[in-house]
Design an enzyme around this catalytic site. Structure first.
Site, short mmCIF file in Angstrom:
data_model
loop_
_atom_site.label_atom_id
_atom_site.label_comp_id
_atom_site.label_asym_id
_atom_site.label_seq_id
_atom_site.Cartn_x
_atom_site.Cartn_y
_atom_site.Cartn_z
N GLU A 1 9.83 64.56 32.97
CA GLU A 1 10.86 64.33 33.98
C GLU A 1 11.86 65.49 33.99
O GLU A 1 12.29 65.93 32.93
CB GLU A 1 11.54 62.99 33.68
CG GLU A 1 10.55 61.85 33.89
CD GLU A 1 10.84 60.61 33.04
OE1 GLU A 1 11.99 60.44 32.60
OE2 GLU A 1 9.91 59.81 32.85
N ALA B 1 7.34 58.20 34.91
CA ALA B 1 6.17 57.39 34.58
C ALA B 1 5.69 57.82 33.19
O ALA B 1 4.75 58.58 33.05
CB ALA B 1 5.08 57.62 35.63
N GLU B 2 6.38 57.32 32.18
CA GLU B 2 6.08 57.78 30.81
C GLU B 2 4.64 57.50 30.41
O GLU B 2 4.01 58.32 29.73
CB GLU B 2 7.05 57.13 29.80
CG GLU B 2 8.46 57.71 29.81
CD GLU B 2 9.31 57.23 30.98
OE1 GLU B 2 8.89 56.29 31.67
OE2 GLU B 2 10.39 57.82 31.20
N ASP C 1 13.95 56.44 23.26
CA ASP C 1 13.99 55.03 23.68
C ASP C 1 12.94 54.71 24.74
O ASP C 1 12.66 53.55 24.99
CB ASP C 1 15.37 54.72 24.26
CG ASP C 1 16.49 55.24 23.38
OD1 ASP C 1 17.17 54.42 22.77
OD2 ASP C 1 16.64 56.48 23.29
N PHE C 2 12.41 55.73 25.40
CA PHE C 2 11.42 55.48 26.46
C PHE C 2 10.01 55.43 25.90
O PHE C 2 9.05 55.24 26.66
CB PHE C 2 11.51 56.53 27.57
CG PHE C 2 12.91 56.80 28.09
CD1 PHE C 2 13.91 55.85 27.93
CD2 PHE C 2 13.21 57.99 28.72
CE1 PHE C 2 15.21 56.10 28.39
CE2 PHE C 2 14.50 58.25 29.18
CZ PHE C 2 15.50 57.30 29.02
N HIS D 1 19.66 54.42 24.61
CA HIS D 1 19.47 55.87 24.73
C HIS D 1 19.82 56.61 23.44
O HIS D 1 20.11 57.80 23.48
CB HIS D 1 20.33 56.44 25.85
CG HIS D 1 19.72 56.34 27.22
ND1 HIS D 1 19.49 55.15 27.85
CD2 HIS D 1 19.29 57.30 28.08
CE1 HIS D 1 18.97 55.37 29.05
NE2 HIS D 1 18.82 56.67 29.21
#
Ligand SMILES: Cc1ncc(C[n+]2csc(CCOP(=O)(O)OP(=O)(O)O)c2C)c(N)n1
Ligand SMILES: [Mg+2]
Lengths: 153, 638
Positions: free
Chosen positions: B316, B346-347, B372-373, B414
């Protein structure tokens, strides 16, 4: 985000509507007779053969799972088997035109697709190329069991 | 379920429903970016169209930029067919009518792009209908107008698995489909059209049975088809987990770049920077002059971009923005779109496509903006990335360096350090450098290998200059071996082993210990989590007899605990007290203003040493590190 693309508020705020094109559903309607112009008899018979191979392979797995034997050959397989008996035409149709350099990825239910793609690749490779593949892949370990005296086609 | 045979173009099948939905997109990306012949087909189930990662793969595959921004021969769509093997069921859930809303799966195409993915439903009970579709759709892909979606209608008579009682469908329904069986029908058609005789068809069946019988005999005969001999080679599977290779470039050809590296503005700026944090008087250089942690990562990456033509990077805001933390600033100018681009948010697809790209032979750096993602790409990081090398018997390589940035000052969702989640999974290499020198050297090593590496970075560190390596960060290429911890400060009374950015707080603690309590602390930076060489740590403990382990992860179930347990076991005789873990609290990460109550700091480390290892003369504790408190917190689960 790229500066080369200008988002013009007076354009994007205009009234309008999104239109869609019709999506074809089962539109193919040729007979085998008509397709004889596009396929040789050998091609058509090979399509049939590939479907039969997949069906029989999975029938074998199914019998091993539920009965512990296939045509009297016994084997115990406690692991899983996700079969696609009934889906052979889809698999063979998918793989038939693909070249060796085309890649397929699959799911938990992909025996049929793998066999179809493998048979399709075999049909497109020369004997020398095939021999080369089999001898080099995995240092020939997967080739070894069938190298001598295999009776299949 | 995992069968593959790459020489025939048969890439892995996936036991995770929809698993191929993003991996295949990455394979198509590989074909496109590296100008390889051929198309990619993702065979996936009708029920898998509900999976998030499949949707993410589709959004990735339909990005406008392929047509709008990619240039020259790179302009145009991916050579990809999403082939839904639509047998109309998941396991026992019926898609049309029960678990999906699309009625006809081809409808999905209309939601994705203006071309509607050239979607079509095809009668999968007629092989010629499917072949006809493939001939037509291949043309579309050759015109670079992909991807294509095919909804191939079919039906399985067999259960989901042989134990399936088919309680979810009627006997009549199965029989109705069997009555239209494609093999029987096609055979009759062949006879009718004079293509084959009945006898020929019977012959095909007979030959096939012979083939299956002889194949089965060969396959189950352990003298002919022996299994892996784990008795004779007990480490055989272990040896397949990593390739541990050293490969400059995955392919030998000139890389696509926009200008020579020496002309790059960032490269030129870096040449003027101070590569050590302090001047000869020990005074810190200004932030603007200091070569920082982010520069170390940049240097390793740009170097590889000019060495390895297959290398691509995306995530991203990776392109014009330069990555959220400016690691890639300058790369946008150096690289064409197809080597560095912005991905959708869109991880799962970011990591999933990278897996497919690497499987096919390319090197790739996907980026997850915040640690965190990681949850958003759980399957990709836990089930796919780590597994395929060993599952393929090392036929497949996985040169993926997944950059993951650990946040700070950013609250509960985060700022989390989830290193343990990845280090727990066999098949991943996990590193977390804390200095510019280590960041560059470890990134070089990660990019030189062909194994998947989770490369943790920290937002506490991006501006940090090099404070340890004499002479500063070398301009040239060097590698730091993955798995080797580094003694950042020598000492003799207590060892502090840190993971990631906590290093600097440990050094503060070491200063205080020296000044106030006359205790000399040895500070070791783990640098890697897995693999990890315990020998330097054990040698340190032999000397000090005491160790605390600190990191920013919540302590319960953390990698610090893993280290503490291993050190207890290996250094029991040398230890005065059990290893003590000083991690973050088992809470949500609070807002920046309250972070001191959550993350470990020098004061906590000293309190913990005083309370649990050796009383420090005159020390007054501010935090409760007693056993009673530890028991209380565990009882409460906090
Ligand atoms: C992520 C995930 N969820 C659930 C399962 C269990 N499971 C295996 S197959 C299956 C049904 C899949 O249906 P579909 O995608 O239509 O493929 P089909 O089996 O019909 O070929 C389920 C739920 C799984 N393997 N992976
Ligand atoms: Mg299904």
């Amino acid at each position: 985000m790229p500066k080369s693309q200008f988002i013009d508020p007076s354009e994007v705020r205009k009234a309008g509507k999104i239109t869609f094109n019709p999506i074809p559903v089962n539109q193919y309607n040729k007979t085998v007779e008509e397709e004889k112009a596009n396929f040789s008899n050998e091609d058509l018979l090979r399509i049939y053969r590939d479907m039969v191979v997949i069906r029989e392979f999975e029938t074998m797995l199914n019998l091993i799972k539920i009965r512990g034997d296939y045509n009297g050959i016994t084997y115990d397989h406690p692991g899983p088997a996700h079969l696609s008996i009934g889906q052979e035409a889809a698999a063979v149709g998918m793989a038939y035109t693909l070249g060796v350099e085309d890649f397929i990825f699959g799911s938990h239910r992909s025996h049929g697709e793998i066999l179809a793609k493998g048979l399709s690749a075999i049909a497109k490779l020369s004997d020398e190329q095939l021999m080369q593949v089999m001898e080099s892949h995995f240092d020939g370990i997967t080739f070894a069991p069938v190298k001598n005296g295999h009776t299949g086609t | 379920m995992h069968a593959f045979f790459t020489p025939f173009g048969v890439y892995p099948n996936n036991a995770i429903v929809g698993g191929s939905g993003d991996i295949a997109v990455g394979a198509a990306l590989y074909k496109k970016v590296n100008r390889k012949d051929g198309i990619v087909v993702a065979n996936i189930g009708d029920a898998s169209m509900a999976c998030g990662p499949v949707w993410e793969g589709l959004t990735f595959a339909t990005m406008d930029q392929f047509n709008e921004l990619w240039e020259g021969d790179m302009k145009g769509g991916l050579p990809l067919i999403i082939n839904i093997m639509n047998n109309q069921y998941g396991m026992g859930g019926q898609t049309c009518g029960e678990t999906a809303g699309y009625t006809i799966a081809a409808r999905i195409g209309a939601g994705l792009n203006e071309d509607q993915l050239h979607a079509e439903r095809v009668d999968g009970y007629n092989p010629l209908a499917v072949i006809d579709a493939y001939k037509r759709k291949r043309k579309i892909l050759e015109e670079k107008r992909g991807p294509v979606l095919l909804d191939v209608l079919t039906y399985r008579y067999s259960g989901h698995s042989p134990s399936d009682a088919s309680s979810y469908r009627s006997k009549e329904e199965v029989e109705a489909w069997e009555a239209q069986d494609s093999i029987a029908w096609f055979g009759r058609e062949l006879v009718k059209a004079g293509v084959a005789t009945e006898e020929q068809l019977v012959g095909v069946k007979g030959d096939t049975i012979n083939l299956m019988e002889s194949s089965m005999k060969l396959a189950i005969d352990l003298t002919i088809s022996p299994r892996m001999d784990m008795a004779k080679y007990p480490n055989l599977i272990g040896e397949m987990i990593f390739g541990n290779e050293s490969v400059d470039r995955m392919e030998d050809r000139a890389p696509d770049v926009n200008h020579p590296m020496a002309e790059n503005a960032r490269v030129q700026q870096l040449a003027k920077k101070e590569r050590f944090a302090f001047d000869e008087n020990g005074k810190a250089h200004s932030k603007i002059k200091t070569y920082a942690y982010r520069d170390g990562i940049f240097e390793a990456i740009i170097d590889r971009f000019y060495k390895d033509p297959t290398l691509i990077a995306y995530g991203e805001e990776n392109r014009d923005w330069g990555g959220a933390f400016a690691v890639y600033r300058g790369l946008t100018e150096a690289l064409p779109y197809h080597r560095l681009f912005n991905s959708p948010i869109a991880e799962a697809a970011i990591v999933g496509t990278a897996i497919g790209y690497a499987m096919c032979g390319g090197r790739v750096i996907p980026e997850i903006m915040y640690c965190d993602f990681l949850g958003r790409c759980g399957d990709q990081v836990f089930n796919q990335l780590p597994k395929w090398q060993a599952m393929s018997g090392n036929v497949i390589k996985m040169p993926v360096v997944l950059r993951v940035s650990v946040g700070s000052k950013y609250g509960a969702q985060h700022s989390q350090d989830w290193t343990a989640l990845t280090a727990q999974i066999p098949g991943l290499k996990v590193v977390f450098p804390a200095t510019p020198y280590d960041a560059k050297g470890l990134m070089n090593a990660a990019l030189q290998g062909t194994d998947p590496v989770i490369f943790f970075e920290s937002q506490r560190l991006y501006d940090m200059g090099e404070m340890f390596h004499k002479g500063g960060v070398p301009e040239g290429y060097y590698e730091i071996a993955i798995g080797e911890p580094d003694i950042k400060r020598e000492g003799k009374d207590v060892t502090i082993l840190t993971i990631g950015a906590t290093l600097y707080r440990a050094l503060e603690a070491a200063d205080i210990l020296q000044e106030k309590y006359g205790m000399s602390a040895e500070v070791i930076d783990a640098r890697s989590l897995s693999p990890f060489n315990y020998e330097p740590v054990l040698a340190s403990v032999k000397k000090t007899g005491r160790i605390i382990i600190s990191g920013d992860a919540s302590s319960r179930g953390s990698f610090m605990k893993e280290m503490a347990q291993t050190i207890s076991e290996l250094a029991f005789d040398d230890l005065d007290a059990p290893p003590v873990v000083v991690g973050s609290r088992n809470w949500i990460t609070p807002a920046y203003e309250l972070e001191d109550s959550f993350f470990p700091c020098a004061e906590w480390m000293i309190d913990a040493i005083h309370e649990k290892i050796v009383p420090l003369k005159g020390h007054v504790v501010k935090n409760n590190f007693t056993s009673a408190e530890q028991i209380r917190r565990n009882k409460l689960g906090v």
